[in-house]
Design a protein around this motif. Sequence first.
Motif, PDB file in Angstrom:
ATOM      1  N   THR A 289      30.997  12.331  63.614  1.00 16.18           N
ATOM      2  CA  THR A 289      31.487  12.272  62.228  1.00 16.18           C
ATOM      3  C   THR A 289      31.948  13.645  61.764  1.00 16.18           C
ATOM      4  O   THR A 289      33.037  13.782  61.194  1.00 16.18           O
ATOM      5  N   ALA A 290      31.132  14.664  62.032  1.00 12.43           N
ATOM      6  CA  ALA A 290      31.483  16.030  61.618  1.00 12.43           C
ATOM      7  C   ALA A 290      32.764  16.503  62.300  1.00 12.43           C
ATOM      8  O   ALA A 290      33.619  17.133  61.650  1.00 12.43           O
ATOM      9  N   LEU A 291      32.913  16.193  63.580  1.00 12.61           N
ATOM     10  CA  LEU A 291      34.114  16.625  64.293  1.00 12.61           C
ATOM     11  C   LEU A 291      35.367  15.935  63.760  1.00 12.61           C
ATOM     12  O   LEU A 291      36.408  16.584  63.596  1.00 12.61           O
ATOM     13  N   TYR A 292      35.290  14.635  63.490  1.00 13.59           N
ATOM     14  CA  TYR A 292      36.443  13.945  62.900  1.00 13.59           C
ATOM     15  C   TYR A 292      36.806  14.564  61.548  1.00 13.59           C
ATOM     16  O   TYR A 292      37.978  14.835  61.271  1.00 13.59           O
TER      17      TYR A 292
ATOM     18  N   ILE B 186      44.659  10.606  59.926  1.00 16.77           N
ATOM     19  CA  ILE B 186      43.964   9.624  60.762  1.00 16.77           C
ATOM     20  C   ILE B 186      42.534  10.079  61.039  1.00 16.77           C
ATOM     21  O   ILE B 186      41.585   9.293  60.934  1.00 16.77           O
ATOM     22  N   CYS B 187      42.361  11.350  61.388  1.00 19.50           N
ATOM     23  CA  CYS B 187      41.018  11.873  61.646  1.00 19.50           C
ATOM     24  C   CYS B 187      40.147  11.797  60.397  1.00 19.50           C
ATOM     25  O   CYS B 187      38.959  11.452  60.479  1.00 19.50           O
ATOM     26  N   LEU B 188      40.708  12.124  59.248  1.00 25.87           N
ATOM     27  CA  LEU B 188      39.937  12.018  58.007  1.00 25.87           C
ATOM     28  C   LEU B 188      39.548  10.575  57.720  1.00 25.87           C
ATOM     29  O   LEU B 188      38.413  10.298  57.325  1.00 25.87           O
ATOM     30  N   LEU B 189      40.468   9.651  57.926  1.00 23.75           N
ATOM     31  CA  LEU B 189      40.166   8.230  57.722  1.00 23.75           C
ATOM     32  C   LEU B 189      39.022   7.797  58.627  1.00 23.75           C
ATOM     33  O   LEU B 189      38.037   7.205  58.162  1.00 23.75           O
ATOM     34  N   ILE B 190      39.128   8.088  59.911  1.00 22.67           N
ATOM     35  CA  ILE B 190      38.078   7.690  60.843  1.00 22.67           C
ATOM     36  C   ILE B 190      36.764   8.386  60.477  1.00 22.67           C
ATOM     37  O   ILE B 190      35.700   7.770  60.508  1.00 22.67           O
ATOM     38  N   GLY B 191      36.837   9.653  60.121  1.00 20.70           N
ATOM     39  CA  GLY B 191      35.636  10.397  59.751  1.00 20.70           C
ATOM     40  C   GLY B 191      34.933   9.822  58.535  1.00 20.70           C
ATOM     41  O   GLY B 191      33.708   9.698  58.515  1.00 20.70           O
ATOM     42  N   VAL B 192      35.696   9.454  57.524  1.00 25.64           N
ATOM     43  CA  VAL B 192      35.099   8.883  56.310  1.00 25.64           C
ATOM     44  C   VAL B 192      34.490   7.513  56.602  1.00 25.64           C
ATOM     45  O   VAL B 192      33.375   7.213  56.183  1.00 25.64           O
ATOM     46  N   VAL B 193      35.211   6.684  57.350  1.00 22.97           N
ATOM     47  CA  VAL B 193      34.677   5.361  57.710  1.00 22.97           C
ATOM     48  C   VAL B 193      33.405   5.526  58.539  1.00 22.97           C
ATOM     49  O   VAL B 193      32.406   4.838  58.321  1.00 22.97           O
ATOM     50  N   HIS B 194      33.431   6.465  59.466  1.00 17.89           N
ATOM     51  CA  HIS B 194      32.265   6.771  60.295  1.00 17.89           C
ATOM     52  C   HIS B 194      31.094   7.194  59.416  1.00 17.89           C
ATOM     53  O   HIS B 194      29.960   6.707  59.580  1.00 17.89           O
ATOM     54  N   LEU B 195      31.356   8.125  58.509  1.00 17.70           N
ATOM     55  CA  LEU B 195      30.309   8.640  57.626  1.00 17.70           C
ATOM     56  C   LEU B 195      29.665   7.521  56.812  1.00 17.70           C
ATOM     57  O   LEU B 195      28.433   7.424  56.733  1.00 17.70           O
ATOM     58  N   LEU B 196      30.480   6.670  56.222  1.00 12.68           N
ATOM     59  CA  LEU B 196      29.945   5.567  55.418  1.00 12.68           C
ATOM     60  C   LEU B 196      29.144   4.591  56.279  1.00 12.68           C
ATOM     61  O   LEU B 196      28.073   4.118  55.869  1.00 12.68           O
TER      62      LEU B 196
END
Length: 143
Positions: free
Chosen positions: A89-92, A120-130
């Motif tokens: 999550t942090a890396l994304y 795209i990385c921010l989207l995946i990271g936010v979805v991952h985080l949630l």
Amino acid sequence: MNVLLVFSGILSAVAALLHLGCIYFGAPWYRIFGAGEQMAQLAEQGSLQPTIITSGITMVLAIWSLYAFSAAGIIGKLPFMRLALVTITALYLCRGIVGLFLIFYPIGRTPQFWLWSSAICLLIGVVHLLGVKQQWRLLEPQL
């Protein structure tokens, strides 16, 4: 089953498949996805460097996809689940944020590459985080 982690796993898997497409289809795909003219030219020349680099990225994305699927409950538990998910999550998120700054200093890539890949990385990271936040209690290490 955690829908957000399933979705982030699918997104990572799609990214891995697109990287495989770059290896298979070569220079045109490296250009389309903004990998830089140098990577495209190396691919045209038959150099192994783009294949090696892109294969490494593909493997990392595939592993990240498996961790998301594992945390979502689709596949069995993988080792170091919490550590891996926090790191992924942090890396994304970091890649997405740093990439936005590189739009103005593209260093061998196009500004469009940095914009789209960062989004795209921010989207995946936010979805991952949630998704990780929702599953956190279920991801406690087994003693």
